[in-house]
Motif scaffolding. Sequence first.
Motif, PDB file in Angstrom:
ATOM      1  N   GLN A  46      32.390  82.012  35.256  1.00 50.88           N
ATOM      2  CA  GLN A  46      31.764  80.939  34.488  1.00 50.88           C
ATOM      3  C   GLN A  46      31.711  81.302  32.994  1.00 50.88           C
ATOM      4  O   GLN A  46      31.478  82.471  32.648  1.00 50.88           O
ATOM      5  N   GLU A  71      25.109  72.396  36.540  1.00 47.27           N
ATOM      6  CA  GLU A  71      23.677  72.373  36.229  1.00 47.27           C
ATOM      7  C   GLU A  71      22.998  73.722  36.181  1.00 47.27           C
ATOM      8  O   GLU A  71      21.998  73.896  35.470  1.00 47.27           O
ATOM      9  N   GLN A  72      23.461  74.704  36.985  1.00 43.81           N
ATOM     10  CA  GLN A  72      22.655  75.915  37.143  1.00 43.81           C
ATOM     11  C   GLN A  72      23.528  77.107  37.523  1.00 43.81           C
ATOM     12  O   GLN A  72      24.591  76.931  38.135  1.00 43.81           O
ATOM     13  N   GLY A  74      22.420  81.117  38.712  1.00 36.81           N
ATOM     14  CA  GLY A  74      21.353  82.110  38.848  1.00 36.81           C
ATOM     15  C   GLY A  74      21.708  83.460  38.245  1.00 36.81           C
ATOM     16  O   GLY A  74      20.913  84.049  37.496  1.00 36.81           O
ATOM     17  N   ASN A  75      22.913  83.950  38.522  1.00 36.33           N
ATOM     18  CA  ASN A  75      23.285  85.264  37.982  1.00 36.33           C
ATOM     19  C   ASN A  75      23.377  85.229  36.455  1.00 36.33           C
ATOM     20  O   ASN A  75      22.982  86.189  35.777  1.00 36.33           O
ATOM     21  N   ASN A 147      21.509  73.066  41.521  1.00 39.08           N
ATOM     22  CA  ASN A 147      22.890  72.686  41.829  1.00 39.08           C
ATOM     23  C   ASN A 147      23.015  72.536  43.346  1.00 39.08           C
ATOM     24  O   ASN A 147      22.161  72.982  44.096  1.00 39.08           O
ATOM     25  N   ASN A 180      28.654  73.871  46.634  1.00 35.66           N
ATOM     26  CA  ASN A 180      28.846  75.316  46.810  1.00 35.66           C
ATOM     27  C   ASN A 180      28.655  75.638  48.294  1.00 35.66           C
ATOM     28  O   ASN A 180      27.679  75.160  48.901  1.00 35.66           O
ATOM     29  N   GLY A 208      23.941  83.597  42.586  1.00 40.40           N
ATOM     30  CA  GLY A 208      22.483  83.650  42.556  1.00 40.40           C
ATOM     31  C   GLY A 208      21.847  82.411  43.161  1.00 40.40           C
ATOM     32  O   GLY A 208      20.934  82.501  43.989  1.00 40.40           O
ATOM     33  N   THR A 209      22.354  81.241  42.785  1.00 43.66           N
ATOM     34  CA  THR A 209      21.798  80.008  43.356  1.00 43.66           C
ATOM     35  C   THR A 209      22.119  79.910  44.841  1.00 43.66           C
ATOM     36  O   THR A 209      21.320  79.399  45.629  1.00 43.66           O
TER      37      THR A 209
HETATM   38  N1  API Z   1      29.577  77.353  41.000  1.00 46.62           N
HETATM   39  C1  API Z   1      28.216  76.865  40.692  1.00 46.62           C
HETATM   40  C2  API Z   1      27.798  77.357  39.283  1.00 46.62           C
HETATM   41  C3  API Z   1      27.642  78.883  39.222  1.00 46.62           C
HETATM   42  C4  API Z   1      26.605  79.380  40.204  1.00 46.62           C
HETATM   43  C5  API Z   1      26.639  80.877  40.522  1.00 46.62           C
HETATM   44  N2  API Z   1      27.584  81.666  39.781  1.00 46.62           N
HETATM   45  C6  API Z   1      25.226  81.467  40.472  1.00 46.62           C
HETATM   46  O1  API Z   1      25.068  82.683  40.177  1.00 46.62           O
HETATM   47  O2  API Z   1      24.279  80.721  40.804  1.00 46.62           O
HETATM   48  C7  API Z   1      28.200  75.330  40.737  1.00 46.62           C
HETATM   49  O3  API Z   1      29.261  74.717  40.542  1.00 46.62           O
HETATM   50  O4  API Z   1      27.113  74.770  40.970  1.00 46.62           O
END
Ligand code: API
Length: 267
Positions: A46, A71-72, A74-75, A147, A180, A208-209
């Motif tokens: 990301q 939208e979000q 976590g990491n 998300n 996700n 993370g999310t």
């Molecule tokens: N792929 C996720 C965004 C990155 C989430 C992930 N890298 C984390 O740590 O939460 C989405 O499209 O909602």
Amino acid sequence: MRFAFDKMHGLGNDFVVIDARGRDVPITAARARAIADRQTGIGCDQLILLESADGADLRMRIFNADGGEVEQCGNALRCVAQLTGARRIDTAGGLVKAGADEAGITIDMGAPRFGWEDIPLAYALDTASLPVGWDGLEQGAAVNVGNPHIVFFVPRLEAIDIERLGPTIEHDPLFPERVNVNIAEVTGPASLTLRVWERGAGLTRACGTGACATAVAAIRRGLVQWPVTVSLPGGDLRVDWAPGESIRMTGPAAHVFSGEAELEAFG
Ligand SMILES: N[C@H](CCC[C@H](N)C(=O)O)C(=O)O
């Protein structure tokens, strides 16, 4: 136009962080894709763009490797909290609060949402256990933690072909904003292992999310008690949550290097 960036990761889920507070760094979907490209760009799961914000220390914008703004993340929240010292971070998925102690960075992610329109789904279904399946993946739980996530619990994680099923489910018309995909195996009264096919980024070493959504779904089903240790390929996250409360996620953040580049090199 030259821009500075920081390369960071949370358990191997990696980011290019651009601090655009006080200056305009125009990021389009095409530019985000080009920066994220691991052969011809800087490389990341990301791209994270920091902007000034009213009512928060900063605003964090998130672009997946496919260029889509979401939208979000976590990491990335833990990385940005560590990098900038921000404690109130505004995102499209809501305002989150950060803290740091010897256990690592803790993010208060806000409360999960379970309504079918909150996920969102294309039509009304029981989000606690979706009455649809994909090649043996059944009874998924849909959760929005800023998300959209779907969570499947399986007896043996290694038996699941996530590289094939992940994109199939991500792009299923049931999920108008895609989703996700989380595949989890319960490993103890307060522990589980997790692999995530991320919307717009594919298989990542940690999400993370996804850890938050999976822990919430497991607690709701009575499969584990909190605090939950979520073991991902990149390492462990701790997730605390009880019904009616907000989710708190604790884990590490790592700074790898700082750099500079010409924005025009990315289209
Ligand atoms: N792929 C996720 C965004 C990155 C989430 C992930 N890298 C984390 O740590 O939460 C989405 O499209 O909602």
